[in-house]
Design an enzyme around this catalytic site. Structure first.
Site, PDB file in Angstrom:
ATOM      1  N   ALA A   1      -5.283  10.345  45.725  1.00  0.00           N
ATOM      2  CA  ALA A   1      -5.909  11.530  46.026  1.00  0.00           C
ATOM      3  C   ALA A   1      -6.951  11.153  47.233  1.00  0.00           C
ATOM      4  CB  ALA A   1      -6.164  12.878  45.545  1.00  0.00           C
TER       5      ALA A   1
ATOM      6  N   MET B   1     -11.020   6.214  46.465  1.00  0.00           N
ATOM      7  CA  MET B   1     -12.136   5.956  45.378  1.00  0.00           C
ATOM      8  C   MET B   1     -11.433   4.633  44.545  1.00  0.00           C
ATOM      9  SD  MET B   1     -14.877   8.395  44.332  1.00  0.00           S
ATOM     10  CE  MET B   1     -15.369   9.748  45.465  1.00  0.00           C
ATOM     11  N   SER B   2      -9.677   4.437  44.370  1.00  0.00           N
ATOM     12  CA  SER B   2      -8.843   3.756  43.893  1.00  0.00           C
ATOM     13  C   SER B   2      -8.052   3.302  44.692  1.00  0.00           C
ATOM     14  CB  SER B   2      -8.341   4.564  43.640  1.00  0.00           C
ATOM     15  OG  SER B   2      -6.999   5.481  43.964  1.00  0.00           O
TER      16      SER B   2
ATOM     17  N   HIS C   1     -15.553  18.130  43.176  1.00  0.00           N
ATOM     18  CA  HIS C   1     -14.590  17.949  42.900  1.00  0.00           C
ATOM     19  C   HIS C   1     -13.267  18.281  42.001  1.00  0.00           C
ATOM     20  CE1 HIS C   1     -11.848  14.235  40.242  1.00  0.00           C
ATOM     21  NE2 HIS C   1     -11.905  15.607  38.865  1.00  0.00           N
TER      22      HIS C   1
ATOM     23  N   HIS D   1      -8.235  12.528  28.420  1.00  0.00           N
ATOM     24  CA  HIS D   1      -6.707  11.448  28.994  1.00  0.00           C
ATOM     25  C   HIS D   1      -6.833  10.881  28.311  1.00  0.00           C
ATOM     26  CE1 HIS D   1      -5.000  14.814  31.663  1.00  0.00           C
ATOM     27  NE2 HIS D   1      -6.885  14.844  32.494  1.00  0.00           N
TER      28      HIS D   1
ATOM     29  N   ASN E   1      -8.741  16.705  50.864  1.00  0.00           N
ATOM     30  CA  ASN E   1      -9.591  17.234  52.023  1.00  0.00           C
ATOM     31  C   ASN E   1     -10.016  16.761  53.062  1.00  0.00           C
ATOM     32  OD1 ASN E   1     -10.857  15.418  49.890  1.00  0.00           O
ATOM     33  ND2 ASN E   1     -12.244  15.342  51.503  1.00  0.00           N
TER      34      ASN E   1
ATOM     35  N   SER F   1      -5.029  11.390  41.130  1.00  0.00           N
ATOM     36  CA  SER F   1      -4.735  12.746  40.509  1.00  0.00           C
ATOM     37  C   SER F   1      -4.348  13.605  41.697  1.00  0.00           C
ATOM     38  CB  SER F   1      -6.735  13.143  41.256  1.00  0.00           C
ATOM     39  OG  SER F   1      -6.937  11.888  40.819  1.00  0.00           O
TER      40      SER F   1
ATOM     41  N   TYR G   1     -15.074   2.762  39.399  1.00  0.00           N
ATOM     42  CA  TYR G   1     -16.671   3.644  39.772  1.00  0.00           C
ATOM     43  C   TYR G   1     -16.870   3.909  38.507  1.00  0.00           C
ATOM     44  CZ  TYR G   1     -13.581   7.927  39.296  1.00  0.00           C
ATOM     45  OH  TYR G   1     -12.908   8.782  39.179  1.00  0.00           O
ATOM     46  N   GLU G   2     -16.513   4.126  37.168  1.00  0.00           N
ATOM     47  CA  GLU G   2     -16.775   4.027  36.102  1.00  0.00           C
ATOM     48  C   GLU G   2     -17.010   2.489  35.439  1.00  0.00           C
ATOM     49  OE1 GLU G   2     -13.526   5.892  33.362  1.00  0.00           O
ATOM     50  OE2 GLU G   2     -11.819   5.264  35.443  1.00  0.00           O
TER      51      GLU G   2
ATOM     52  N   HIS H   1     -11.112   3.532  36.576  1.00  0.00           N
ATOM     53  CA  HIS H   1     -11.565   3.120  38.208  1.00  0.00           C
ATOM     54  C   HIS H   1     -12.411   2.314  38.606  1.00  0.00           C
ATOM     55  CE1 HIS H   1      -9.440   7.753  38.768  1.00  0.00           C
ATOM     56  NE2 HIS H   1      -9.138   6.914  39.958  1.00  0.00           N
TER      57      HIS H   1
HETATM   58  N1  HPA Z   1     -13.622  10.857  49.553  1.00  0.00           N
HETATM   59  C1  HPA Z   1     -13.840   9.884  48.946  1.00  0.00           C
HETATM   60  N2  HPA Z   1     -12.865   9.753  47.272  1.00  0.00           N
HETATM   61  C2  HPA Z   1     -11.417  10.593  48.002  1.00  0.00           C
HETATM   62  C3  HPA Z   1     -11.851  11.634  49.092  1.00  0.00           C
HETATM   63  C4  HPA Z   1     -12.881  11.739  49.758  1.00  0.00           C
HETATM   64  O1  HPA Z   1     -13.215  12.313  50.992  1.00  0.00           O
HETATM   65  N3  HPA Z   1     -11.385  13.063  48.778  1.00  0.00           N
HETATM   66  C5  HPA Z   1     -10.633  12.278  47.454  1.00  0.00           C
HETATM   67  N4  HPA Z   1     -10.650  10.904  47.319  1.00  0.00           N
END
Ligand code: HPA
Length: 273
Positions: A115, A210-211, A246, A63, A234, A32, A87-88, A85
């Site tokens: 990210a 998460m990756s 997101h 995508h 963030n 991301s 989580y999918e 991912h």
């Molecule tokens: N937590 C988990 N995954 C993320 C975050 C987060 O704060 N920001 C971007 N991916």
């Protein structure tokens, strides 16, 4: 490796060779916020994941995923746009076939990008962090069910120290601050609670996402070197008053992507591999 996966990997590697030519040493996996890097790759051709049987289907968000091979400056690279991912599906092996195909094609280094949330008060949204090590908090592996002793993969120095030093030097040469730290992998897709973030900080991690960790394990097992860059989108949950979403992650990623992409291009060109 199951006979079916081995077959799909062989076909995928042969297809990459036929359509894109000899493998570049470096494959960059775009996370991301890093998507615009693909536009830096000149004179390239693309192969959609759909033509590579060991690569994941990516139904979400329009995508479909693609591999592009071309040049960044004088350096030939492959770029993978699109990541499956955990989580999918709940499974950590979404990118296993793709990574094995890169290795079979002849790639030597998987340079990952992602990210992440910052757990270091000094590392603000938009900043970049070179991953020095990771915490597999999820305790899942893409190697579950793998036969033989090779499954007991050594994970010390998983993020190649010599290449990390070269990446740091390249960022310093262009005046970009590059943080270094430990990345904690959480399953998601929900963000963390403030209590979870306090736990991960106490565990010694500086970034959460998460990756990346499943792909690092798969890549090391496939004989690839690994390097990884996180873009902070963030401050992690509870660090500040902001509510995580997101959309917010993507908005920060978008505004930070020019600098991130320029840094990545400089790193790719500087790596001696
Ligand atoms: N937590 C988990 N995954 C993320 C975050 C987060 O704060 N920001 C971007 N991916």
């Amino acid at each position: 490796m199951s006979p079916t996966l081995a077959h799909d990997v062989a076909i995928s590697a042969a297809t990459l060779q036929r359509l894109l030519g000899p493998a570049p040493a470096i494959a960059v996996l775009l996370g991301s916020g890093w998507g615009p890097f693909a536009e830096q790759v000149q004179g390239g051709s693309d192969v959609p994941y759909a033509e590579l049987p060991a690569f994941p289907g990516l139904a979400v968000g329009g995508h479909q995923g693609l591999v592009r091979a071309g040049s960044v400056g004088a350096k030939r690279v492959a770029v993978l746009a699109g990541r499956k991912h955990a989580y999918e599906t709940g499974n950590a092996d979404g990118m296993l076939g793709a990574i094995r195909s890169l290795s079979a094609w002849g790639v030597k280094l998987l340079l990952q990008t992602n990210a992440a949330g910052s757990m270091d008060a000094h590392m603000r949204p938009g900043e970049l962090m070179l991953i020095t090590d990771h915490l597999n908090v999820v305790q899942r592996s893409p190697l579950i069910g793998e036969p033989g002793d090779k499954r007991f993969q050594d994970m010390s120095a998983a993020y190649d120290p010599a290449l990390r030093a070269q990446a740091k030097a390249a960022a310093a040469a262009m005046g970009t601050a590059l943080y270094e730290g430990i990345y904690a992998w959480v399953l998601g897709p929900q963000f963390e609670t403030p209590a979870e973030i306090r736990m991960l900080r106490a565990f010694g991690a500086q970034a959460v996402g998460m990756s990346t960790v499943p792909e690092t394990i798969a890549a090391r097992h496939a004989g690839l070197k690994v390097l990884a860059l996180s873009m902070m989108t963030n401050m992690a949950a509870g660090m500040e008053s902001e509510v995580l979403s997101h959309a917010h992650t993507l908005a920060t990623a978008h505004s930070a992507s020019d600098r991130a992409v320029a840094t990545l291009a400089a790193v790719v060109q500087a790596l001696e591999i």
